[in-house]
Design an enzyme around this catalytic site. Structure first.
Site, short mmCIF file in Angstrom:
data_model
loop_
_atom_site.label_atom_id
_atom_site.label_comp_id
_atom_site.label_asym_id
_atom_site.label_seq_id
_atom_site.Cartn_x
_atom_site.Cartn_y
_atom_site.Cartn_z
N HIS A 272 61.70 -38.99 70.92
CA HIS A 272 62.08 -39.90 70.32
C HIS A 272 63.28 -40.40 70.09
O HIS A 272 64.42 -39.93 70.59
CB HIS A 272 61.60 -40.15 68.46
CG HIS A 272 62.74 -39.43 67.93
ND1 HIS A 272 62.46 -38.58 66.92
CD2 HIS A 272 63.55 -40.41 67.22
CE1 HIS A 272 63.56 -38.39 66.27
NE2 HIS A 272 63.96 -39.02 66.30
N ASP B 114 65.76 -43.63 68.31
CA ASP B 114 65.80 -44.28 66.54
C ASP B 114 66.56 -45.74 67.31
O ASP B 114 67.02 -46.56 68.45
CB ASP B 114 67.16 -43.81 66.71
CG ASP B 114 67.40 -42.51 65.90
OD1 ASP B 114 66.38 -41.47 66.01
OD2 ASP B 114 68.37 -41.36 65.57
N HIS C 229 65.59 -37.72 71.48
CA HIS C 229 65.98 -36.20 71.72
C HIS C 229 64.97 -35.74 70.25
O HIS C 229 64.03 -36.49 69.92
CB HIS C 229 67.34 -36.58 70.11
CG HIS C 229 67.18 -37.31 68.81
ND1 HIS C 229 66.77 -38.74 69.37
CD2 HIS C 229 67.01 -37.38 67.63
CE1 HIS C 229 67.07 -39.54 68.28
NE2 HIS C 229 67.37 -38.87 67.48
N ARG D 43 66.49 -25.72 57.90
CA ARG D 43 67.42 -26.62 58.46
C ARG D 43 67.65 -27.87 57.57
O ARG D 43 66.16 -28.60 57.33
CB ARG D 43 67.33 -26.89 59.71
CG ARG D 43 68.20 -27.48 60.48
CD ARG D 43 67.94 -27.53 61.80
NE ARG D 43 69.44 -27.94 62.41
CZ ARG D 43 69.07 -30.13 63.21
NH1 ARG D 43 67.89 -30.18 63.04
NH2 ARG D 43 69.91 -30.16 63.37
C1 OGA Z 1 66.09 -38.34 62.72
C2 OGA Z 1 66.86 -37.27 64.20
C3 OGA Z 1 67.97 -35.57 64.22
C4 OGA Z 1 67.99 -34.07 63.32
O1 OGA Z 1 66.36 -38.37 61.71
O2 OGA Z 1 65.83 -39.58 63.70
O3 OGA Z 1 66.04 -37.20 64.78
O4 OGA Z 1 68.72 -33.07 63.92
N1 OGA Z 1 67.18 -36.15 62.94
O5 OGA Z 1 67.20 -33.99 61.78
NI NI Z 2 66.11 -39.59 65.46
#
Ligand code: OGA
Ligand code: NI
Length: 364
Positions: free
Chosen positions: A232, A234, A289, A299
């Site tokens: 996605h 942001d 990402h 995590r």
């Molecule tokens: C998000 C995201 C990345 C992560 O919250 O939009 O991409 O490493 N998080 O959690």
């Molecule tokens: Ni994100």
């Protein structure tokens, strides 16, 4: 995060299941969480600077240039020497762990309602995909006291204090990063900023909303089939992420390969969102990402989203057009952008693109 004011979920096929399951009780990945053919190919070495997300030291004299280049090439960079106390970061991380390790029924007491913006729940981008993600989240805007007191009727104060302090620090860092990013686009003086419709420090004059999102990716019995967060971009100007010391975040580089963003102790990952891509007239990449999960660790990450208020008008900065560029996107309000994205399965840039008109214009 997909968007703050999410699509009306009731119209969507995967609506109704708002609550994350008790992940730790799952001995295998259920079908609804099983993603076919995840592309794990990230063939590149992590130490090669050409294929690694740049690490920017905020005290370097040429920081504006470094930030600009990173936004152009990657749509992301990591920042070090940002001045945020490590103790606060660690406390925030441990409060987040304390929250996610509560029993499932307890967490469900603070469930984010379908039309709500704060509380515990599924990944916000869930509505865009058929499969579910190996993820649970908790969103705050300002003081989390209302939701936190549902989780811990007595012991919510340390959580609230730490989260509020963290948001204060994020607000300061946001201001610094915003100035650097605007400067990298040629907006340095107060006059430049004013002509671009911004306030004297580059702020959006209508204000902004800054959700703080705690993400948890529990350890997974079969990480080859599960997805922590699906690919996605942001819906923000930019996002400041703390990812702790467990890797999982990847960026899709140049539309060809997934590159892991290696955890750097104490660093924040900054990624450009859709709105910066529009403001920069497409110069800056909104980083695509995703997050992969693993079997050994759960995590935690902490994401702070910088988003102008819904009535803020977003359009390419005019100083970038004077150099002969055509506006690649039409003017949209932030709110309109968010609802367009929700209606189009997470894709909205093509809907507001002027490129078709530009091509027609060139052909006639
Ligand atoms: C998000 C995201 C990345 C992560 O919250 O939009 O991409 O490493 N998080 O959690
Ligand atoms: Ni994100």
């Amino acid at each position: 995060m997909g968007s703050l004011t999410e699509a009306p979920r009731t119209n969507l096929p995967n609506s109704g299941h708002l609550a994350p399951p008790d992940f730790l009780s799952l001995k295998d990945v259920p079908d609804s969480y099983s993603w076919p053919q995840i592309d794990f190919n990230s063939s590149v070495g992590l130490n090669d600077p050409l294929v690694s997300v740049p690490v920017v030291d905020l005290t370097q004299p040429n920081v504006v240039k470094l930030v600009g280049r990173a936004c152009q090439e990657w749509g992301a960079f990591q920042v070090i020497n940002h001045g945020i106390p490590m103790g606060l970061i660690k406390d925030t991380e441990s409060e987040a762990r304390r929250l996610f390790s509560l029993p499932t029924e307890q967490k469900h007491k603070a469930l984010r309602p379908p039309d709500g913006s704060t509380g515990y729940g599924l990944a916000r981008i869930t509505a865009y995909f058929d499969k579910k993600m190996w993820h649970e989240g908790f969103t705050m805007m300002g003081s989390p006291v209302e939701d936190a007191s549902k989780l811990w009727p007595e012991k919510y104060k340390s959580f609230c204090d730490v989260m509020e302090e963290y948001q204060k620090e994020m607000k300061k860092l946001t201001g610094r990063l915003r100035r650097l990013i605007l400067a990298s686009l040629g907006l340095t003086t107060e006059e430049d900023l004013m002509l671009a419709g911004l306030g004297p420090s580059g702020e959006f004059t209508e204000g902004c909303i800054t959700p703080l999102q705690l993400n948890s990716y529990p350890s997974c019995p079969n990480p080859n089939r599960a997805m922590g967060l699906a690919p996605h971009t942001d819906t923000s100007i930019f996002t400041i992420l703390y990812q702790g010391d467990i890797s999982g975040l990847q960026i899709f580089r140049d539309g060809v390969q997934w590159v892991t963003v290696p955890p750097v102790p104490g660093a924040f990952v900054v990624n450009a969102g859709d709105l910066l891509h529009i403001l920069s007239n497409g110069r800056y990449t909104a980083a695509v990402h995703r997050v992969l999960v693993n079997q050994a660790y759960s995590r935690i990450s902490i994401a702070y989203f910088y988003i102008p208020t819904p009535n803020t008008q977003i359009k390419p900065f005019s100083n970038l057009l004077e150099q002969g560029d055509f506006p690649r996107y039409r003017t949209v309000s932030c709110g309109e952008y968010i609802s367009t994205k929700a209606k189009n399965q997470g894709k909205a840039l093509s809907v507001i693109s002027n490129m078709e008109q530009i091509e027609n214009h060139e052909n006639h």
